[in-house]
Enzyme design. Structure first.
Site, PDB file in Angstrom:
ATOM      1  N   HIS A 201      32.619  48.997  43.595  1.00  0.00           N
ATOM      2  CA  HIS A 201      33.034  50.202  44.319  1.00  0.00           C
ATOM      3  C   HIS A 201      31.912  51.236  44.403  1.00  0.00           C
ATOM      4  O   HIS A 201      31.943  52.110  45.265  1.00  0.00           O
ATOM      5  CB  HIS A 201      34.323  50.761  43.722  1.00  0.00           C
ATOM      6  CG  HIS A 201      35.496  49.920  44.105  1.00  0.00           C
ATOM      7  ND1 HIS A 201      36.015  48.969  43.280  1.00  0.00           N
ATOM      8  CD2 HIS A 201      36.183  49.829  45.274  1.00  0.00           C
ATOM      9  CE1 HIS A 201      37.008  48.343  43.908  1.00  0.00           C
ATOM     10  NE2 HIS A 201      37.135  48.858  45.120  1.00  0.00           N
ATOM     11  N   ARG A 308      41.193  53.967  51.211  1.00  0.00           N
ATOM     12  CA  ARG A 308      41.233  53.766  49.751  1.00  0.00           C
ATOM     13  C   ARG A 308      41.662  55.079  49.097  1.00  0.00           C
ATOM     14  O   ARG A 308      40.832  55.887  48.701  1.00  0.00           O
ATOM     15  CB  ARG A 308      39.861  53.331  49.238  1.00  0.00           C
ATOM     16  CG  ARG A 308      39.472  51.893  49.574  1.00  0.00           C
ATOM     17  CD  ARG A 308      38.161  51.516  48.908  1.00  0.00           C
ATOM     18  NE  ARG A 308      37.889  50.096  48.913  1.00  0.00           N
ATOM     19  CZ  ARG A 308      37.143  49.458  49.826  1.00  0.00           C
ATOM     20  NH1 ARG A 308      36.598  50.131  50.815  1.00  0.00           N
ATOM     21  NH2 ARG A 308      36.943  48.164  49.735  1.00  0.00           N
ATOM     22  N   ARG A 344      46.401  52.709  51.852  1.00  0.00           N
ATOM     23  CA  ARG A 344      46.664  51.805  50.734  1.00  0.00           C
ATOM     24  C   ARG A 344      47.112  52.634  49.546  1.00  0.00           C
ATOM     25  O   ARG A 344      46.456  53.625  49.192  1.00  0.00           O
ATOM     26  CB  ARG A 344      45.400  51.019  50.382  1.00  0.00           C
ATOM     27  CG  ARG A 344      45.634  50.157  49.152  1.00  0.00           C
ATOM     28  CD  ARG A 344      44.461  49.282  48.851  1.00  0.00           C
ATOM     29  NE  ARG A 344      43.360  50.030  48.264  1.00  0.00           N
ATOM     30  CZ  ARG A 344      42.197  49.470  47.921  1.00  0.00           C
ATOM     31  NH1 ARG A 344      42.003  48.181  48.128  1.00  0.00           N
ATOM     32  NH2 ARG A 344      41.247  50.179  47.379  1.00  0.00           N
ATOM     33  N   GLU A 443      44.847  39.434  48.029  1.00  0.00           N
ATOM     34  CA  GLU A 443      43.560  39.428  47.323  1.00  0.00           C
ATOM     35  C   GLU A 443      43.633  38.662  46.010  1.00  0.00           C
ATOM     36  O   GLU A 443      42.711  38.697  45.203  1.00  0.00           O
ATOM     37  CB  GLU A 443      43.036  40.862  47.115  1.00  0.00           C
ATOM     38  CG  GLU A 443      44.040  41.859  46.610  1.00  0.00           C
ATOM     39  CD  GLU A 443      43.504  43.287  46.607  1.00  0.00           C
ATOM     40  OE1 GLU A 443      42.313  43.511  46.833  1.00  0.00           O
ATOM     41  OE2 GLU A 443      44.308  44.192  46.341  1.00  0.00           O
ATOM     42  N   ASN A 466      37.063  41.001  48.796  1.00  0.00           N
ATOM     43  CA  ASN A 466      36.253  41.383  47.627  1.00  0.00           C
ATOM     44  C   ASN A 466      36.904  40.873  46.354  1.00  0.00           C
ATOM     45  O   ASN A 466      36.257  40.300  45.480  1.00  0.00           O
ATOM     46  CB  ASN A 466      36.127  42.910  47.531  1.00  0.00           C
ATOM     47  CG  ASN A 466      35.475  43.499  48.756  1.00  0.00           C
ATOM     48  OD1 ASN A 466      34.797  42.794  49.485  1.00  0.00           O
ATOM     49  ND2 ASN A 466      35.677  44.787  48.991  1.00  0.00           N
ATOM     50  N   ARG A 477      33.311  40.770  40.038  1.00  0.00           N
ATOM     51  CA  ARG A 477      32.586  41.288  41.203  1.00  0.00           C
ATOM     52  C   ARG A 477      31.563  42.351  40.875  1.00  0.00           C
ATOM     53  O   ARG A 477      30.757  42.714  41.731  1.00  0.00           O
ATOM     54  CB  ARG A 477      33.587  41.793  42.258  1.00  0.00           C
ATOM     55  CG  ARG A 477      34.363  43.003  41.837  1.00  0.00           C
ATOM     56  CD  ARG A 477      35.514  43.283  42.790  1.00  0.00           C
ATOM     57  NE  ARG A 477      35.188  44.300  43.769  1.00  0.00           N
ATOM     58  CZ  ARG A 477      36.080  44.898  44.544  1.00  0.00           C
ATOM     59  NH1 ARG A 477      37.370  44.548  44.457  1.00  0.00           N
ATOM     60  NH2 ARG A 477      35.735  45.809  45.396  1.00  0.00           N
ATOM     61  N   CYS A 514      40.072  43.173  55.159  1.00  0.00           N
ATOM     62  CA  CYS A 514      39.485  44.501  54.928  1.00  0.00           C
ATOM     63  C   CYS A 514      38.459  44.490  53.802  1.00  0.00           C
ATOM     64  O   CYS A 514      37.985  45.526  53.379  1.00  0.00           O
ATOM     65  CB  CYS A 514      40.577  45.539  54.663  1.00  0.00           C
ATOM     66  SG  CYS A 514      41.552  45.169  53.207  1.00  0.00           S
TER      67      CYS A 514
HETATM   68  C1  PEP Z   1      39.177  43.954  48.568  1.00  0.00           C
HETATM   69  O1  PEP Z   1      39.455  43.620  47.420  1.00  0.00           O
HETATM   70  O2  PEP Z   1      38.649  43.191  49.390  1.00  0.00           O
HETATM   71  C2  PEP Z   1      39.459  45.322  49.037  1.00  0.00           C
HETATM   72  C3  PEP Z   1      39.305  45.653  50.294  1.00  0.00           C
HETATM   73  O3  PEP Z   1      39.849  46.242  48.118  1.00  0.00           O
HETATM   74  P1  PEP Z   1      38.850  46.921  47.060  1.00  0.00           P
HETATM   75  O4  PEP Z   1      37.448  46.552  47.462  1.00  0.00           O
HETATM   76  O5  PEP Z   1      39.069  48.385  47.101  1.00  0.00           O
HETATM   77  O6  PEP Z   1      39.257  46.291  45.769  1.00  0.00           O
HETATM   78 MG    MG Z   2      40.761  44.856  46.212  1.00  0.00          MG
END
Ligand code: PEP
Ligand code: MG
Length: 593
Positions: A201, A308, A344, A443, A466, A477, A514
């Protein structure tokens, strides 16, 4: 970009990963995590007046630093986030704290650092013992301010934000998403960190702010010192220490080329995102900060596919009220109406934390108390947000999206709470859209594999690649040590996406993406071929993705997806994507590397 290198030292190439695109060349401002102890020193009597004036000066400087932080916070994340520092200023201005420190310097003949530490400890002991919750919670503020004063006295620059006074590239072991959100954009030309990855993030926030970033460099903090000149390329994920004149020339040329390509792409703003055979894809924007709402239209996105909302909760010490949230959501929604805005619900946990929400440390935070799990366990926080979103739906087209769904029970419970909120608002006579659409993020592999079940309870799916990549491949990640295993084109990820898309379509739902993949033009044709209906990305990524869509036919994209689904490795799939991109839109390769 400056004209020439000032260094005679040999060039050193440091490789990390691109966190946020763009080139920067500037002097390093290295952030030290070392605070230094408050060393105790006995003063001679003739040193006392000087020590008192050193203390007074440090208090003034601390106040100035707090003002600077408040100002940058106001610019970056909205006014109310900055108010937490008012309490810090009150502590500084507290006459008793100030007078007692001066009296003790005189009486005990001790240096200011040691006295501030002693006075603070006594203050905190007294505050901790009182019955009043509010006063007890002020202990953290008093300690924070005292640490700041001691750092100033000791001449330690602890945070990038504190001592930065000229244009620089910030080099740090790591920056949290909230530290990134508060970087001064006028002074920070880029940042480079030891830790982090493309989908952390921190990187996402850097892109939102338009600050070039190279992350996951491993040991950049031990390779550079403040004052070094470095050249960084956030697109390629490379940092050059003491760049040669030839490297500087090359990067200037690259910057010019990229600018020309970007300019060409910006002309597509009002053109449809349609393949050559007329198949349309909705391109929308991901936003983290309120001010980004202005970027959405500028780059030609059709509304917001992912807001977000957790950034409204970060960088402040209390929870945002319903009224504050309503103001934020309504602001974005009415600015973008009639285009839709998908809000979200708050996704705290993982690598995003808010000071107002005490979360016990966890060994695996990404597998822990995060997102919808947190919301369902804290219905009062969840309801406040849902009420605010519902109320914003009276001002434009709003959709709700739940993050991190792992089973259908979570969707059902969340929807029941949503219905309770609607009922309350009805009773209170508050206007809202009773038919507001609700969707879920896909996800987690369990959600993808049961997408047919989830589809019965929602109106749309948005694939969060992600996290889907991290949970499918068991690759953290944000961990640079396993970043080489983080492969969005892994056939397992593609199969889960295909399952989701097919289940969604079979139930009449639209399916979007997304995650980071949606904004990577190299991935566009693959996602298009898989049958995706919407792509949501950083606003600035929209033009290149649109160009990709406009450069192919649907048949070409489908062929690419078919080949990819039967590929054995992620690298093979990436190779197919590159080949097709090179054929249909070669200039795009210059932007992605
Ligand atoms: C994702 O996980 O792809 C997503 C868009 O949410 P975030 O990156 O905020 O976890
Ligand atoms: Mg996510």
């Amino acid at each position: 970009m400056p004209r020439k290198s000032t260094s005679s030292q040999p060039e050193v190439i440091l490789r990390g990963v691109g966190g946020s695109p763009g080139l920067a060349y500037a002097t390093v401002y290295r952030v030290s995590a070392d605070e230094g102890p408050a060393v105790e020193r006995l003063l001679k009597s003739n040193e006392i007046p000087r020590e008192i004036s050193r203390f007074k000066k440090a208090v003034r400087e601390t106040r100035r630093q707090i003002d600077v932080i408040q100002k940058s916070l106001r610019g970056a994340v909205g006014a109310y986030d900055a108010d937490i520092f008012d309490m810090h200023k009150m502590v500084l201005e507290d006459g008793a704290f100030f007078e007692e420190t001066i009296r003790k310097i005189k009486q005990d003949r001790l240096n200011a650092e040691a006295v501030v530490r002693g006075v603070t400890n006594r203050y905190c002991e007294v505050l901790s013992a009182v019955e009043d919750d509010y006063l007890r919670e002020r202990v953290a503020d008093v300690r924070d301010v005292a640490r700041r004063v001691i750092r100033v006295l000791a001449g330690v620059k602890h945070h990038a934000l504190d001592g930065l006074s000229s244009k620089s590239i910030v080099v740090a072991a790591d920056l949290s998403p909230s530290e990134t959100a508060t970087l001064r954009r006028d002074l920070v030309l880029g940042f480079a960190t030891d830790m982090g990855s493309t989908t952390s993030h921190t990187a996402i926030m850097a892109r939102a702010l338009g600050i070039p970033a190279v992350v996951g460099l491993g040991d950049v903090t031990s390779r550079v010192v403040s004052g070094d000149r470095i050249l960084m390329d956030g697109t390629e994920g490379v940092v050059l220490l003491h760049p040669s004149a030839a490297s500087l020339r090359k990067s200037r040329k690259q910057a010019r080329q990229r600018k020309t390509i970007q300019y060409g792409l910006s002309q597509l703003r009002d053109q449809p995102a349609e393949t050559q055979d007329g198949h349309g894809v909705v391109l929308s924007a991901n936003i983290e900060l309120l001010e980004e709402a202005d970027e959405v239209r500028k780059f030609g996105a059709e509304g917001v596919g992912l807001f977000r909302s957790e950034y409204l909760f970060i960088a402040r010490q209390d929870l945002p009220t319903e009224a504050e949230q309503l103001k934020a959501y309504r602001g974005v929604v009415s600015r973008l109406a009639p285009d839709p805005v998908i809000i979200r619900t708050v996704d705290l946990g993982g690598d995003k934390f808010a000071s107002s929400v005490k979360m016990a440390p966890e060994i695996n935070p990404f597998l822990g108390f995060r997102a919808i799990r947190f919301c369902l366990a804290k219905p009062e926080i969840f309801k406040t947000q849902l009420r605010a979103i519902l109320r914003a739906s009276a001002h434009g087209k709003v959709r709700i999206m739940y993050p991190m769904i792992s089973n259908v029970g979570e969707v059902i419970r969340a929807n029941l709470i949503l219905e309770e909120c609607k009922e309350e608002l009805r009773r209170e006579g508050m206007p809202f859209n009773a038919k507001i659409e609700v969707g879920v993020m896909i996800e987690i592999p369990s959600a993808a594999l049961t997408a047919d079940v989830l589809a019965r309870h929602v109106s749309f799916f948005s694939i969060g690649t992600n996290d889907l990549v991290q949970y499918t491949l068991a690759v953290d990640r944000v961990n640079d040590r396993v970043a080489h295993l983080y492969e969005p084109t892994h056939p397992a990820v593609l199969r889960l996406m295909k399952t989701t898309i097919e289940a969604g379509h079979a139930h009449g739902l639209w399916v979007g993406v997304c995650g980071q993949m949606a904004g990577d033009p190299l991935m566009t044709l693959l996602l298009l071929g898989l049958g995706i209906d919407e792509l949501s990305m950083a606003p600035s990524s929209v033009p290149a993705v649109k160009e990709m869509i406009r450069s192919v036919t649907r048949v070409q994209a489908r062929r690419l997806a078919r080949r990819s689904l039967s590929a054995e490795t992620a690298a093979e799939v990436l190779g197919y994507c590159r080949d097709l991109t090179a054929r249909v839109a070669p200039e795009i390769l210059e932007l992605v590397k």
